[in-house]
Design a protein around this motif. Structure first.
Motif, short mmCIF file in Angstrom:
data_model
loop_
_atom_site.label_atom_id
_atom_site.label_comp_id
_atom_site.label_asym_id
_atom_site.label_seq_id
_atom_site.Cartn_x
_atom_site.Cartn_y
_atom_site.Cartn_z
N MET A 1 -26.00 29.39 -44.67
CA MET A 1 -26.08 28.90 -46.02
C MET A 1 -24.67 28.80 -46.59
SD MET A 1 -28.36 30.32 -49.10
CE MET A 1 -27.46 31.28 -50.25
N SER A 2 -24.38 27.69 -47.17
CA SER A 2 -23.06 27.45 -47.73
C SER A 2 -23.08 27.71 -49.23
CB SER A 2 -22.65 26.01 -47.46
OG SER A 2 -21.43 25.74 -48.09
N LEU A 3 -22.04 28.35 -49.72
CA LEU A 3 -21.93 28.58 -51.15
C LEU A 3 -21.42 27.34 -51.86
CD1 LEU A 3 -20.39 32.17 -51.15
CD2 LEU A 3 -22.77 31.52 -51.50
N LEU A 4 -20.59 26.57 -51.18
CA LEU A 4 -20.05 25.34 -51.73
C LEU A 4 -20.29 24.21 -50.74
CD1 LEU A 4 -16.60 26.63 -53.00
CD2 LEU A 4 -18.60 26.15 -54.38
N GLU A 5 -20.70 23.10 -51.23
CA GLU A 5 -20.89 21.92 -50.38
C GLU A 5 -19.75 20.95 -50.63
OE1 GLU A 5 -23.22 21.49 -48.07
OE2 GLU A 5 -24.09 23.43 -48.53
N ILE A 6 -18.66 21.15 -49.88
CA ILE A 6 -17.49 20.29 -50.02
C ILE A 6 -17.16 19.69 -48.66
CG2 ILE A 6 -15.03 20.21 -50.59
CD1 ILE A 6 -15.50 22.62 -52.43
N GLU A 7 -17.04 18.40 -48.61
CA GLU A 7 -16.67 17.70 -47.38
C GLU A 7 -15.16 17.60 -47.31
OE1 GLU A 7 -17.95 16.16 -43.85
OE2 GLU A 7 -19.25 16.85 -45.46
N VAL A 8 -14.57 18.06 -46.20
CA VAL A 8 -13.12 18.08 -46.07
C VAL A 8 -12.70 17.15 -44.93
CG1 VAL A 8 -11.13 19.52 -45.54
CG2 VAL A 8 -12.99 20.44 -46.91
N ASP A 9 -11.73 16.29 -45.21
CA ASP A 9 -11.14 15.45 -44.17
C ASP A 9 -9.82 16.07 -43.76
OD1 ASP A 9 -13.15 13.52 -44.12
OD2 ASP A 9 -12.23 12.39 -45.77
N ARG A 10 -9.57 16.12 -42.47
CA ARG A 10 -8.33 16.67 -41.94
C ARG A 10 -7.39 15.55 -41.56
NH1 ARG A 10 -8.06 21.85 -41.34
NH2 ARG A 10 -10.00 22.95 -41.57
N ASP A 11 -6.11 15.76 -41.81
CA ASP A 11 -5.10 14.79 -41.43
C ASP A 11 -4.79 14.86 -39.94
OD1 ASP A 11 -4.86 13.85 -44.02
OD2 ASP A 11 -3.26 15.26 -44.52
N ILE A 12 -4.92 16.07 -39.37
CA ILE A 12 -4.56 16.27 -37.97
C ILE A 12 -5.53 17.24 -37.32
CG2 ILE A 12 -2.94 18.13 -38.48
CD1 ILE A 12 -1.18 17.01 -36.19
N ASN A 13 -5.82 16.99 -36.06
CA ASN A 13 -6.64 17.90 -35.27
C ASN A 13 -5.76 19.08 -34.86
OD1 ASN A 13 -8.02 19.22 -33.21
ND2 ASN A 13 -8.73 17.34 -32.25
N PRO A 14 -6.13 20.32 -35.18
CA PRO A 14 -5.29 21.47 -34.82
C PRO A 14 -4.99 21.56 -33.32
CG PRO A 14 -6.94 22.12 -36.41
CD PRO A 14 -7.28 20.72 -36.00
N VAL A 15 -5.89 21.07 -32.48
CA VAL A 15 -5.65 21.11 -31.03
C VAL A 15 -4.50 20.18 -30.65
CG1 VAL A 15 -6.70 20.75 -28.76
CG2 VAL A 15 -8.03 21.84 -30.57
N ASP A 16 -4.32 19.10 -31.39
CA ASP A 16 -3.19 18.20 -31.14
C ASP A 16 -1.87 18.94 -31.36
OD1 ASP A 16 -4.93 16.12 -30.57
OD2 ASP A 16 -4.80 15.26 -32.58
N MET A 17 -1.83 19.81 -32.37
CA MET A 17 -0.62 20.58 -32.64
C MET A 17 -0.36 21.58 -31.50
SD MET A 17 -0.85 21.25 -36.74
CE MET A 17 0.77 22.01 -36.82
N ILE A 18 -1.41 22.18 -30.96
CA ILE A 18 -1.27 23.10 -29.84
C ILE A 18 -0.70 22.35 -28.63
CG2 ILE A 18 -2.52 24.57 -28.20
CD1 ILE A 18 -2.33 25.81 -30.97
N GLU A 19 -1.18 21.13 -28.41
CA GLU A 19 -0.67 20.32 -27.30
C GLU A 19 0.82 20.07 -27.46
OE1 GLU A 19 -1.27 15.97 -25.18
OE2 GLU A 19 -2.91 16.78 -26.39
N GLN A 20 1.27 19.81 -28.68
CA GLN A 20 2.70 19.60 -28.92
C GLN A 20 3.50 20.86 -28.57
OE1 GLN A 20 3.01 18.35 -33.00
NE2 GLN A 20 1.97 16.41 -32.64
N VAL A 21 2.98 22.03 -28.94
CA VAL A 21 3.66 23.30 -28.64
C VAL A 21 3.75 23.48 -27.12
CG1 VAL A 21 3.49 25.82 -28.79
CG2 VAL A 21 2.98 24.41 -30.80
#
Length: 166
Positions: free
Chosen positions: A1-21
């Motif tokens: 159950m969610s307390l807030l129903e907010i849809e979030v768009d991400r600018d970058i996939n966190p896994v892409d940043m890991i690949e860069q590292v």
């Protein structure tokens, strides 16, 4: 159950940043899909297999770090005692025993709720804490699994630090 129903768009996939590292550090890696990457990092005691998974439902970047040390059924009980002793000492992350595979694994997650993006410092901390924990406790696990030592004795031996020079 969610307390807030907010849809979030991400600018970058966190896994892409890991690949860069991984690329910058010349680590071997393999993308298992958009939300997972597996990296091999050489440590002092072993090579570590580090897997990052983006868990979109939880907005968490999950890290799992394993090393090549198979736990037999006969040693599993003592390894569990050692896991308990080790986990008491860890501030972040924890070790698990995946009994089906007989694999010891260090795990932790970075929560990125509300569309937060991971920073380079946060990613560095994830890598560093995993490798440092594995390096620090690898010998204790090895003493229990290969040498048949009791958990407390193995931990005491592995954490023994010498002072001065001979």
């Amino acid at each position: 159950m969610s307390l807030l129903e907010i849809e979030v768009d991400r600018d970058i996939n966190p896994v892409d940043m890991i690949e860069q590292v991984a690329s910058v550090n010349d680590w071997e890696f393999e993308r298992a899909g958009d939300h997972e990457i597996n990296i091999t990092v050489a440590g002092m005691w072993a090579d570590y297999s580090i897997s990052f998974s983006w868990m979109e439902d939880f907005e968490a970047l999950h890290l799992a770090c394993a090393f090549d040390l198979k736990v037999s059924e006969q040693r599993a009980g003592e390894v569990m005692r050692l896991l308990s002793l080790v986990n008491e000492q860890l501030l972040i992350g924890h070790f698990d025993l995946w009994t089906r595979e007989g694999v010891i694994m260090y795990r932790q997650a970075l929560l990125l709720n509300g569309g937060a993006e991971p920073t380079g410092s946060q990613l560095e901390c994830l890598f560093a804490s995993a490798i440092e924990a594995c390096e620090r406790y690898f010998q204790a696990f090895q003493f229990v699994v290969w040498a048949g030592r009791p958990a407390q004795e193995a931990l005491d031996s592995a954490l023994f630090e010498t002072e001065g020079n001979a």
